[in-house]
Write an enzyme that holds these catalytic residues in place. Structure first.
Site, PDB file in Angstrom:
ATOM      1  CE  LYS A  52     107.783  65.837  46.968  1.00 16.82           C
ATOM      2  NZ  LYS A  52     107.519  65.572  45.544  1.00 16.82           N
ATOM      3  CD  GLN A  96     107.155  66.509  41.991  1.00 16.29           C
ATOM      4  OE1 GLN A  96     108.115  66.288  42.707  1.00 16.29           O
ATOM      5  NE2 GLN A  96     105.918  66.312  42.392  1.00 16.29           N
ATOM      6  CG  ASP A 119     108.656  58.997  43.302  1.00 19.21           C
ATOM      7  OD1 ASP A 119     108.016  59.465  44.264  1.00 19.21           O
ATOM      8  OD2 ASP A 119     109.002  59.670  42.305  1.00 19.21           O
TER       9      ASP A 119
HETATM   10  N1  LIG Z   1     107.545  61.608  41.093  1.00 13.48           N
HETATM   11  C1  LIG Z   1     106.515  62.064  41.810  1.00 13.48           C
HETATM   12  N2  LIG Z   1     106.341  61.663  43.092  1.00 13.48           N
HETATM   13  C2  LIG Z   1     105.303  62.142  43.845  1.00 13.48           C
HETATM   14  O1  LIG Z   1     105.146  61.766  45.021  1.00 13.48           O
HETATM   15  C3  LIG Z   1     104.395  63.075  43.249  1.00 13.48           C
HETATM   16  C4  LIG Z   1     104.623  63.448  41.920  1.00 13.48           C
HETATM   17  N3  LIG Z   1     105.665  62.926  41.225  1.00 13.48           N
HETATM   18  N4  LIG Z   1     103.785  64.316  41.311  1.00 13.48           N
HETATM   19  C5  LIG Z   1     102.663  64.908  42.005  1.00 13.48           C
HETATM   20  C6  LIG Z   1     102.175  64.064  43.161  1.00 13.48           C
HETATM   21  C7  LIG Z   1     101.392  64.838  44.199  1.00 13.48           C
HETATM   22  N5  LIG Z   1     102.194  64.803  45.403  1.00 13.48           N
HETATM   23  C8  LIG Z   1     101.932  65.539  46.564  1.00 13.48           C
HETATM   24  C9  LIG Z   1     102.823  65.628  47.601  1.00 13.48           C
HETATM   25  C10 LIG Z   1     102.574  66.405  48.707  1.00 13.48           C
HETATM   26  C11 LIG Z   1     101.406  67.122  48.812  1.00 13.48           C
HETATM   27  C12 LIG Z   1     101.174  67.993  49.994  1.00 13.48           C
HETATM   28  O2  LIG Z   1     102.040  68.128  50.825  1.00 13.48           O
HETATM   29  N6  LIG Z   1     100.011  68.634  50.126  1.00 13.48           N
HETATM   30  C13 LIG Z   1      99.701  69.531  51.236  1.00 13.48           C
HETATM   31  C14 LIG Z   1      99.412  70.950  50.796  1.00 13.48           C
HETATM   32  C15 LIG Z   1      99.928  71.323  49.436  1.00 13.48           C
HETATM   33  C16 LIG Z   1      99.603  72.737  48.987  1.00 13.48           C
HETATM   34  O3  LIG Z   1      99.375  73.613  49.840  1.00 13.48           O
HETATM   35  O4  LIG Z   1      99.567  72.966  47.756  1.00 13.48           O
HETATM   36  C17 LIG Z   1      98.485  69.010  51.973  1.00 13.48           C
HETATM   37  O5  LIG Z   1      97.720  68.228  51.377  1.00 13.48           O
HETATM   38  O6  LIG Z   1      98.274  69.394  53.110  1.00 13.48           O
HETATM   39  C18 LIG Z   1     100.494  67.026  47.797  1.00 13.48           C
HETATM   40  C19 LIG Z   1     100.748  66.241  46.682  1.00 13.48           C
HETATM   41  C20 LIG Z   1     103.330  64.098  45.173  1.00 13.48           C
HETATM   42  N7  LIG Z   1     103.334  63.617  43.925  1.00 13.48           N
END
Ligand SMILES: Nc1nc(=O)c2c([nH]1)NC[C@@H]1CN(c3ccc(C(=O)N[C@@H](CCC(=O)O)C(=O)O)cc3)C=[N+]21
Length: 297
Positions: A52, A96, A119
């Site tokens: 982020k 988070q 969020d």
């Molecule tokens: N308050 C809060 N808000 C959230 O939005 C929130 C959270 N907590 N806790 C966890 C989950 C999960 N989440 C992700 C965001 C981006 C990827 C992301 O960018 N993934 C990449 C790769 C990630 C990697 O390489 O590890 C992809 O899928 O291509 C994944 C998961 C947001 N979350």
């Protein structure tokens, strides 16, 4: 041929479109500011926070980060939240998830200023969403809608089966897809761990969205030919790789791809869209707080 939906490319387009609006705000002395709060040291959360921060840098959003000791009493986190609520440079922030076991995430969310809740998790914002008057669409459901739009899938009259009833994906996505709106008007079925004959529900769908957090739960045998498959899962599974894990979706990609007309990969599908829509909400928050009108993608 099955279309593999490129979430990285769609997210890049959204970031590019946001950049102009961010400069408009900055020219008005109101560059958008986003903060992330991380309590404890969950390794997956640390990865997201880093991503982020890179996203913010790319588009010109000022990024801030606060670490809170994982063993601290809840009040330390609450004080951090109060400070962010009072800070005029912070237009939006997220705490988070997950937080440590001795902290109730609902107590956290209730303390977030709803106008900074990018969020979209605060009860006021959940209520507005359900009432059809959303302030911030939660990032992952909004990202799923944008992905469907990117491949010209019109949800009107479609049968959408959502596998997963979470407060952050399943429930808000069901509400958004139900709305009388161009990106709604679907017939929505929400399935979960107690659902009888899950396969019957997924085989009936034009669009399947898997958001349960169970690796590869949905496979090709549960799909009808031509279904659009959106995989929200980002499960870290132990594997013999450099990082010691691999990312696996809630869909068994290879068998599902044989049936799907279009499918999102993991990684590179919904994940980058979740991050792009967080930037979108941050720009929207800044625009509302600073009373500067901007275009949103
Ligand atoms: N308050 C809060 N808000 C959230 O939005 C929130 C959270 N907590 N806790 C966890 C989950 C999960 N989440 C992700 C965001 C981006 C990827 C992301 O960018 N993934 C990449 C790769 C990630 C990697 O390489 O590890 C992809 O899928 O291509 C994944 C998961 C947001 N979350």
């Amino acid at each position: 041929m099955t279309e593999i939906i490129d979430g990285n490319a769609v997210a890049q387009d959204i970031r590019d479109e946001l950049t102009d609006s961010i400069e408009t705000l900055a020219d008005d002395g109101a560059r958008p500011g986003l903060a992330t709060v991380l309590m404890g040291d969950d390794p997956a959360s640390q990865t997201y926070v880093n991503m982020k921060q890179r996203d913010c840098e790319e588009v010109g959003i000022e990024s801030h980060h606060v670490d809170v000791d994982g063993d601290a009493p809840p009040q330390v986190l609450f004080d951090t939240i109060a400070d962010l609520n009072d800070d005029p440079e912070i237009h939006g922030y997220i705490v988070q998830a997950p937080v440590p076991d001795h902290v109730d995430y609902r107590d956290v969310i209730r303390r977030v200023d709803p106008t900074k809740d990018v969020d979209g998790f605060h009860p006021e914002n959940v209520g507005r969403l359900v009432a059809g008057d959303a302030r911030f669409r939660p990032c992952t459901p909004h990202g799923v809608q944008k992905l469907l739009e990117s491949i010209d899938v019109d949800t009107e009259g479609k049968d959408v089966t959502i596998v997963g009833r979470s407060d952050i994906v399943g429930k808000p996505l069901a509400n958004l897809l139900l709305q009388k709106a161009d990106d709604g008007n679907a017939t929505v079925t929400v399935c979960h761990s107690r659902t009888n004959d899950l396969g019957a529900k997924t085989r009936n769908a034009d669009i399947v969205v898997a958001a349960v957090g169970v690796p590869e739960l949905v496979d090709g045998s549960m799909l009808t030919a031509g279904t659009v498959v959106i995989d929200v899962g980002v499960n870290r599974v132990d594997a013999d790789t450099d990082k010691g894990y691999e990312l696996v979706g809630d869909v068994e990609f290879e068998s599902a791809k044989e049936k799907a007309s279009a499918i999102t990969p993991v990684p590179g599908g919904v994940g980058p869209m979740t991050r792009a829509m967080l930037l979108y909400n941050t720009v929207k928050a800044a625009s509302m707080q600073e009373d500067v009108a901007v275009d949103l993608p």
